[in-house]
Design an enzyme around this catalytic site. Structure first.
Site, short mmCIF file in Angstrom:
data_model
loop_
_atom_site.label_atom_id
_atom_site.label_comp_id
_atom_site.label_asym_id
_atom_site.label_seq_id
_atom_site.Cartn_x
_atom_site.Cartn_y
_atom_site.Cartn_z
CE LYS A 263 16.10 -87.32 25.50
NZ LYS A 263 15.45 -86.44 24.65
CG ASP B 90 21.92 -95.17 7.77
OD1 ASP B 90 20.92 -94.42 7.72
OD2 ASP B 90 23.06 -94.79 7.47
O1 RIB Z 1 24.03 -92.29 7.97
C1 RIB Z 1 25.41 -92.41 7.77
C2 RIB Z 1 25.78 -92.12 6.36
O2 RIB Z 1 25.49 -90.76 6.09
C3 RIB Z 1 27.24 -92.29 6.01
O3 RIB Z 1 27.56 -93.61 5.62
C4 RIB Z 1 27.48 -91.22 4.97
O4 RIB Z 1 27.80 -91.72 3.71
C5 RIB Z 1 26.23 -90.37 4.95
O5 RIB Z 1 25.44 -90.64 3.87
#
Ligand code: RIB
Length: 305
Positions: free
Chosen positions: A226, A254
């Site tokens: 979403k 990330d």
């Molecule tokens: O957000 C992904 C990450 O979560 C991976 O790379 C793994 O190492 C964990 O920390």
């Protein structure tokens, strides 16, 4: 210059004090069930860890990023990945404990399931924190996730210095309750973390409660398929996802964080920062691995047209 741009500038120093993991990534027909044994289709060892992935995303997005953290003697791949991506590794140190690692299962739809072994990531000492923070000043940005120890101390010391604290409280656990969340300027949370922090399930309620609990903080809430929304002190804006066929979603959040933080603190309007972050993470999920899947900013800009 709009209100949200006040206090943000080009090329500010960003310190990411975070984890680095060796990601043992198993390709599977489906995530293993309790009691089940399955043979994997493939195994790759990728550089990862929420900290490292976010530093790489910050650097590829164009930020001036310093990564502080600990690796073991087995951590060459992690150091090299940072260096090759343009992350400053002055505060990346080796200790006697082996590097953190993750066992990652990725299924046919690119969905994952992760077991973490913290290793060196949880060997941070107060002395190391003091040494690192000694090189940063009022107005610099500090980005944190929850895969290292000493978070409460890092936050307390950075706040005292006047650094802007950005927190991605992931993975969420009780250790975070020891942190002074009132020192946070910007939270980046997904729906699950939003629920864990507020007890609310609806996005609007999560935002309302977060603002009630932390009136001085801005919030980015990611909502999976979403999209995402930014809730500042005076404005809320939304961003839908860019639809793609996912191969591996590891590290997509990330990538989003690194891109949003870079764009936002270089002075982009939140709506534009969300758009960049959404495109960067859409590209990342079409590739295997976490840090290695993060696109360069040129590619993101090209795709946005
Ligand atoms: O957000 C992904 C990450 O979560 C991976 O790379 C793994 O190492 C964990 O920390």
């Amino acid at each position: 210059m709009g209100n949200t741009q006040k206090g943000r500038q080009k090329k500010m120093k960003i310190l990411n004090f975070g984890s680095l993991n060796l990601d043992y990534t198993y390709q599977l027909p489906h995530i293993v069930m309790p009691g089940e044994t399955i043979t994997s289709l493939d195994l790759q060892v990728y550089p990862g860890g929420k900290g490292l992935n976010q530093s790489v995303a910050l650097a590829k997005a164009g930020a001036n990023v310093y990564h502080a953290g600990l690796i073991g003697a087995d951590g060459d791949l992690l150091r090299k990945t940072c260096e090759q991506s343009g992350v400053d590794t002055t505060f990346l140190r080796e200790c006697e404990t082996r590097s953190g690692n993750a066992i990652i299962q990725v299924d046919e739809n690119g969905q994952n399931s992760i077991i973490l072994y913290p290793g060196a990531n949880r060997q941070i000492t107060k002395e190391f924190v003091d040494e690192v923070l000694g090189e940063f000043q009022e107005g610099d940005v500090l980005l944190l996730q929850n895969e290292i120890n000493e978070l409460p101390y890092i936050m307390e010391q950075a706040y005292e210095k006047g650094m802007k604290i950005v927190l991605n409280p992931s993975p969420f656990d009780d250790a975070l309750r020891l942190c002074n969340m009132e020192s946070v300027s910007l939270f980046l949370v997904n729906e699950v973390e939003g629920f864990q922090m507020t007890g609310e399930k609806e996005p609007k309620e999560i935002i309302r409660k977060m603002h009630e609990m932390y009136p001085y903080a801005e919030v980015v809430l990611t909502l999976g398929s979403k999209g995402a929304l930014f809730a500042g002190k005076e404005e809320i804006c939304e961003q839908p996802i860019f639809s793609v066929k996912a191969v591996d979603t590891t590290g997509a959040g990330d990538t989003f964080t690194g891109y949003f933080v870079t764009a936002y603190y270089e002075g982009k309007e939140p709506k534009e920062a969300l758009r960049l972050a959404a495109m960067a993470s859409a590209i990342a999920v079409t590739r295997k691995g976490a840090a290695v899947a993060v696109p360069m900013r040129d590619e993101v800009m090209q795709k946005l047209g």
